[in-house]
Design a protein around this motif. Structure first.
Motif, PDB file in Angstrom:
ATOM      1  N   ARG A  63       2.972  -7.381   3.804  1.00 35.60           N
ATOM      2  CA  ARG A  63       3.607  -8.613   4.288  1.00 35.60           C
ATOM      3  C   ARG A  63       4.260  -9.367   3.134  1.00 35.60           C
ATOM      4  NH1 ARG A  63      -0.575 -11.622   5.707  1.00 35.60           N
ATOM      5  NH2 ARG A  63      -1.269 -10.028   7.151  1.00 35.60           N
ATOM      6  N   HIS A  64       3.578  -9.414   1.983  1.00 37.47           N
ATOM      7  CA  HIS A  64       4.125 -10.092   0.810  1.00 37.47           C
ATOM      8  C   HIS A  64       5.436  -9.438   0.360  1.00 37.47           C
ATOM      9  CE1 HIS A  64       4.199 -12.314  -2.940  1.00 37.47           C
ATOM     10  NE2 HIS A  64       4.399 -11.173  -3.581  1.00 37.47           N
ATOM     11  N   ALA A  65       5.502  -8.109   0.514  1.00 38.78           N
ATOM     12  CA  ALA A  65       6.723  -7.373   0.141  1.00 38.78           C
ATOM     13  C   ALA A  65       7.750  -7.381   1.273  1.00 38.78           C
ATOM     14  CB  ALA A  65       6.369  -5.940  -0.232  1.00 38.78           C
ATOM     15  N   LYS A  66       7.472  -8.158   2.314  1.00 37.99           N
ATOM     16  CA  LYS A  66       8.356  -8.285   3.479  1.00 37.99           C
ATOM     17  C   LYS A  66       8.580  -6.948   4.178  1.00 37.99           C
ATOM     18  CE  LYS A  66      10.731 -12.390   1.750  1.00 37.99           C
ATOM     19  NZ  LYS A  66       9.589 -12.882   1.072  1.00 37.99           N
ATOM     20  N   ARG A  67       7.483  -6.184   4.286  1.00 31.43           N
ATOM     21  CA  ARG A  67       7.514  -4.908   4.995  1.00 31.43           C
ATOM     22  C   ARG A  67       6.526  -4.976   6.146  1.00 31.43           C
ATOM     23  NH1 ARG A  67       4.875  -1.841   1.918  1.00 31.43           N
ATOM     24  NH2 ARG A  67       4.889  -2.916  -0.064  1.00 31.43           N
ATOM     25  N   SER A  68       6.790  -4.192   7.175  1.00 33.28           N
ATOM     26  CA  SER A  68       5.848  -4.120   8.288  1.00 33.28           C
ATOM     27  C   SER A  68       4.971  -2.876   8.187  1.00 33.28           C
ATOM     28  CB  SER A  68       6.600  -4.109   9.621  1.00 33.28           C
ATOM     29  OG  SER A  68       7.472  -3.004   9.673  1.00 33.28           O
ATOM     30  N   THR A  69       5.247  -2.033   7.196  1.00 30.27           N
ATOM     31  CA  THR A  69       4.498  -0.790   7.023  1.00 30.27           C
ATOM     32  C   THR A  69       3.837  -0.766   5.653  1.00 30.27           C
ATOM     33  OG1 THR A  69       6.139   0.348   8.384  1.00 30.27           O
ATOM     34  CG2 THR A  69       4.704   1.731   7.042  1.00 30.27           C
ATOM     35  N   VAL A  70       2.570  -0.363   5.639  1.00 34.82           N
ATOM     36  CA  VAL A  70       1.847  -0.190   4.376  1.00 34.82           C
ATOM     37  C   VAL A  70       2.336   1.099   3.741  1.00 34.82           C
ATOM     38  CG1 VAL A  70      -0.435   0.276   3.391  1.00 34.82           C
ATOM     39  CG2 VAL A  70      -0.186  -1.426   5.218  1.00 34.82           C
ATOM     40  N   ASN A  71       2.566   1.072   2.413  1.00 35.11           N
ATOM     41  CA  ASN A  71       2.997   2.303   1.746  1.00 35.11           C
ATOM     42  C   ASN A  71       2.092   2.610   0.555  1.00 35.11           C
ATOM     43  OD1 ASN A  71       3.900   0.808  -0.478  1.00 35.11           O
ATOM     44  ND2 ASN A  71       6.009   0.743   0.240  1.00 35.11           N
ATOM     45  N   SER A  72       2.430   3.656  -0.179  1.00 32.33           N
ATOM     46  CA  SER A  72       1.571   4.109  -1.276  1.00 32.33           C
ATOM     47  C   SER A  72       1.463   3.071  -2.390  1.00 32.33           C
ATOM     48  CB  SER A  72       2.068   5.439  -1.830  1.00 32.33           C
ATOM     49  OG  SER A  72       3.372   5.309  -2.343  1.00 32.33           O
ATOM     50  N   ASP A  73       2.490   2.249  -2.585  1.00 30.75           N
ATOM     51  CA  ASP A  73       2.402   1.201  -3.604  1.00 30.75           C
ATOM     52  C   ASP A  73       1.295   0.206  -3.269  1.00 30.75           C
ATOM     53  OD1 ASP A  73       4.493   2.275  -5.100  1.00 30.75           O
ATOM     54  OD2 ASP A  73       6.006   1.089  -4.039  1.00 30.75           O
ATOM     55  N   ASP A  74       1.125  -0.099  -1.996  1.00 34.70           N
ATOM     56  CA  ASP A  74       0.057  -1.004  -1.566  1.00 34.70           C
ATOM     57  C   ASP A  74      -1.316  -0.383  -1.843  1.00 34.70           C
ATOM     58  OD1 ASP A  74       2.032  -2.763  -0.507  1.00 34.70           O
ATOM     59  OD2 ASP A  74       2.089  -1.572   1.333  1.00 34.70           O
ATOM     60  N   VAL A  75      -1.429   0.905  -1.581  1.00 36.58           N
ATOM     61  CA  VAL A  75      -2.694   1.606  -1.821  1.00 36.58           C
ATOM     62  C   VAL A  75      -3.009   1.623  -3.320  1.00 36.58           C
ATOM     63  CG1 VAL A  75      -3.933   3.793  -1.558  1.00 36.58           C
ATOM     64  CG2 VAL A  75      -2.420   3.001   0.266  1.00 36.58           C
ATOM     65  N   LYS A  76      -1.988   1.816  -4.132  1.00 38.94           N
ATOM     66  CA  LYS A  76      -2.201   1.786  -5.593  1.00 38.94           C
ATOM     67  C   LYS A  76      -2.714   0.415  -6.042  1.00 38.94           C
ATOM     68  CE  LYS A  76       1.397   5.145  -6.547  1.00 38.94           C
ATOM     69  NZ  LYS A  76       2.755   5.318  -7.067  1.00 38.94           N
ATOM     70  N   LEU A  77      -2.209  -0.646  -5.420  1.00 42.21           N
ATOM     71  CA  LEU A  77      -2.691  -1.991  -5.758  1.00 42.21           C
ATOM     72  C   LEU A  77      -4.167  -2.155  -5.410  1.00 42.21           C
ATOM     73  CD1 LEU A  77       0.272  -4.295  -4.675  1.00 42.21           C
ATOM     74  CD2 LEU A  77      -0.647  -4.019  -6.981  1.00 42.21           C
ATOM     75  N   ILE A  78      -4.566  -1.606  -4.272  1.00 35.89           N
ATOM     76  CA  ILE A  78      -5.976  -1.677  -3.862  1.00 35.89           C
ATOM     77  C   ILE A  78      -6.855  -0.956  -4.877  1.00 35.89           C
ATOM     78  CG2 ILE A  78      -7.633  -0.706  -2.181  1.00 35.89           C
ATOM     79  CD1 ILE A  78      -6.429  -3.123  -1.037  1.00 35.89           C
ATOM     80  N   ALA A  79      -6.370   0.181  -5.362  1.00 40.00           N
ATOM     81  CA  ALA A  79      -7.175   1.050  -6.224  1.00 40.00           C
ATOM     82  C   ALA A  79      -7.216   0.585  -7.674  1.00 40.00           C
ATOM     83  CB  ALA A  79      -6.646   2.468  -6.150  1.00 40.00           C
ATOM     84  N   ARG A  80      -6.474  -0.422  -8.031  1.00 42.76           N
ATOM     85  CA  ARG A  80      -6.336  -0.797  -9.445  1.00 42.76           C
ATOM     86  C   ARG A  80      -7.653  -1.208 -10.096  1.00 42.76           C
ATOM     87  NH1 ARG A  80      -5.061  -5.085  -6.429  1.00 42.76           N
ATOM     88  NH2 ARG A  80      -5.615  -7.172  -7.125  1.00 42.76           N
ATOM     89  N   ARG A  81      -8.617  -1.622  -9.322  1.00 34.67           N
ATOM     90  CA  ARG A  81      -9.900  -2.060  -9.893  1.00 34.67           C
ATOM     91  C   ARG A  81     -10.818  -0.888 -10.250  1.00 34.67           C
ATOM     92  NH1 ARG A  81     -10.213  -6.337  -5.412  1.00 34.67           N
ATOM     93  NH2 ARG A  81      -9.069  -8.063  -6.326  1.00 34.67           N
ATOM     94  N   SER A  82     -10.531   0.270  -9.703  1.00 38.21           N
ATOM     95  CA  SER A  82     -11.326   1.467  -9.979  1.00 38.21           C
ATOM     96  C   SER A  82     -10.454   2.467 -10.730  1.00 38.21           C
ATOM     97  CB  SER A  82     -11.831   2.084  -8.671  1.00 38.21           C
ATOM     98  OG  SER A  82     -12.352   3.364  -8.911  1.00 38.21           O
ATOM     99  N   THR A  83     -10.746   2.668 -12.006  1.00 35.76           N
ATOM    100  CA  THR A  83      -9.923   3.549 -12.835  1.00 35.76           C
ATOM    101  C   THR A  83      -9.878   4.960 -12.257  1.00 35.76           C
ATOM    102  OG1 THR A  83     -10.510   2.251 -14.774  1.00 35.76           O
ATOM    103  CG2 THR A  83      -9.573   4.419 -15.173  1.00 35.76           C
TER     104      THR A  83
END
Length: 117
Positions: A63-83
């Motif tokens: 939503r912040h990226a003004k998209r209605s679809t989640v993509n791999s960049d969003d998943v990478k953001l989620i994973a950033r806390r776990s190396t």
């Protein structure tokens, strides 16, 4: 509508509990250890809640990226806390991109061959 949502949530919880139970059983057999029912239930509940947090965060990132679809960049953001997870996701993303490139090349070659005929 709320009943459908509650039923779906209960089915998801049951599926996660079943899967966690199987994973604990396999891990326990491999390591000659056991897991209590309470431990399995606690792991399953933690996994369910974490998935809920992930889903909400993914929706917010898209939503912040003004998209209605989640993509791999969003998943990478989620994973950033776990190396380890971040590295794994990065590798999988690169593999998928390589597959797309090779598939795209194959499709264009096929199209060229068809046009020659």
């Amino acid at each position: 509508m709320s009943d459908d949502k509650d039923e779906t949530q209960q089915r998801l919880k049951a599926a996660i509990h079943f899967t966690v139970g199987r994973l604990c059983q396999m891990t326990g057999e491999d390591n000659r250890r056991g897991f209590s029912r309470q431990a399995v239930a606690a792991i399953a509940e933690t996994a369910f809640r974490q998935c809920d947090v992930f889903a909400k965060d993914l929706e917010a990132f898209a939503r912040h990226a003004k998209r209605s679809t989640v993509n791999s960049d969003d998943v990478k953001l989620i994973a950033r806390r776990s190396t380890a997870l971040s590295i794994h996701i990065q590798k999988k993303t690169e593999e998928l991109n390589q597959e797309k490139k090779s598939t795209g090349k194959r499709k264009s070659r096929d199209t060229e061959e068809e046009s020659k005929e």
